[in-house]
Design a protein around this motif. Structure first.
Motif, PDB file in Angstrom:
ATOM      1  N   ILE A   1       6.203  37.176   5.130  1.00 44.90           N
ATOM      2  CA  ILE A   1       5.032  37.864   4.809  1.00 44.90           C
ATOM      3  C   ILE A   1       5.661  38.973   5.533  1.00 44.90           C
ATOM      4  CG2 ILE A   1       3.829  37.447   7.068  1.00 44.90           C
ATOM      5  CD1 ILE A   1       1.001  37.944   5.032  1.00 44.90           C
TER       6      ILE A   1
ATOM      7  N   GLY B   1       1.341  42.816   4.775  1.00 48.72           N
ATOM      8  CA  GLY B   1       0.556  41.512   5.217  1.00 48.72           C
ATOM      9  C   GLY B   1       0.754  41.739   3.155  1.00 48.72           C
TER      10      GLY B   1
ATOM     11  N   THR C   1       4.432  38.688   0.125  1.00 53.28           N
ATOM     12  CA  THR C   1       4.971  37.440   0.533  1.00 53.28           C
ATOM     13  C   THR C   1       5.439  36.943  -0.056  1.00 53.28           C
ATOM     14  OG1 THR C   1       2.890  36.250  -0.226  1.00 53.28           O
ATOM     15  CG2 THR C   1       2.075  36.600   2.007  1.00 53.28           C
TER      16      THR C   1
ATOM     17  N   SER D   1      -0.596  33.856   6.652  1.00 46.17           N
ATOM     18  CA  SER D   1      -1.370  34.975   6.882  1.00 46.17           C
ATOM     19  C   SER D   1      -1.234  35.864   8.366  1.00 46.17           C
ATOM     20  CB  SER D   1      -2.557  34.483   6.787  1.00 46.17           C
ATOM     21  OG  SER D   1      -3.040  33.708   7.724  1.00 46.17           O
ATOM     22  N   ARG D   2      -1.458  37.040   8.555  1.00 52.12           N
ATOM     23  CA  ARG D   2      -1.264  37.635   9.592  1.00 52.12           C
ATOM     24  C   ARG D   2      -2.412  38.124  10.445  1.00 52.12           C
ATOM     25  NH1 ARG D   2       3.810  41.055   9.099  1.00 52.12           N
ATOM     26  NH2 ARG D   2       2.683  42.243  11.486  1.00 52.12           N
TER      27      ARG D   2
END
Length: 126
Positions: free
Chosen positions: A51, A55, A58, A71-72
């Protein structure tokens, strides 16, 4: 000094789910793209997902596309990998790693990453 610590691995039955976490300390997560890699016994390390810093971008390996989600959360300094519909061939040690670069940079290869965690074991078996 940047440090990464993985957690969330374990034993799960085929078809099950696990959520891996990568906790970042020693620096601010927003400065790094984060990737997940895995290595099964007797096999080379392979890229699973990554990622970008913001964000937006990806990447997923074909083998996990549609089953894994990265996800972050920069506020929590954490990157997660949600794994669903797990298969025995997903069994491996999973590593997270950090790479510097532009906001949209999505590094796909292990050589592009400078800092690595120590890994967490995922075993998919009945």
């Amino acid at each position: 000094q940047l440090q990464l610590v993985e957690s969330g691995g374990g034993l799960v039955q085929p078809g099950g789910s696990l959520r891996l976490s990568c906790a970042v300390s020693g620096s601010t997560l927003e400065n790094y793209a984060i990737g997940w890699f895995r290595q099964a016994p007797g096999k080379e390390r392979e890229g699973v997902s990554c990622i970008s810093r913001n964000g937006v971008n990806t990447y997923y390996a074909d083998s996990v596309k549609g089953r894994f989600t990265i996800s972050r959360d920069d506020a929590e300094n954490t990157v997660s990998l949600q794994m669903s519909s797990l298969k025995p061939e997903d069994t491996a040690v999973y590593y997270c790693a950090a790479a510097v670069g532009t906001m949209l940079y999505v590094p796909r290869y292990s050589s592009q990453y400078a800092v690595w965690g120590q890994g967490t074991q995922v075993t998919v078996s009945s």
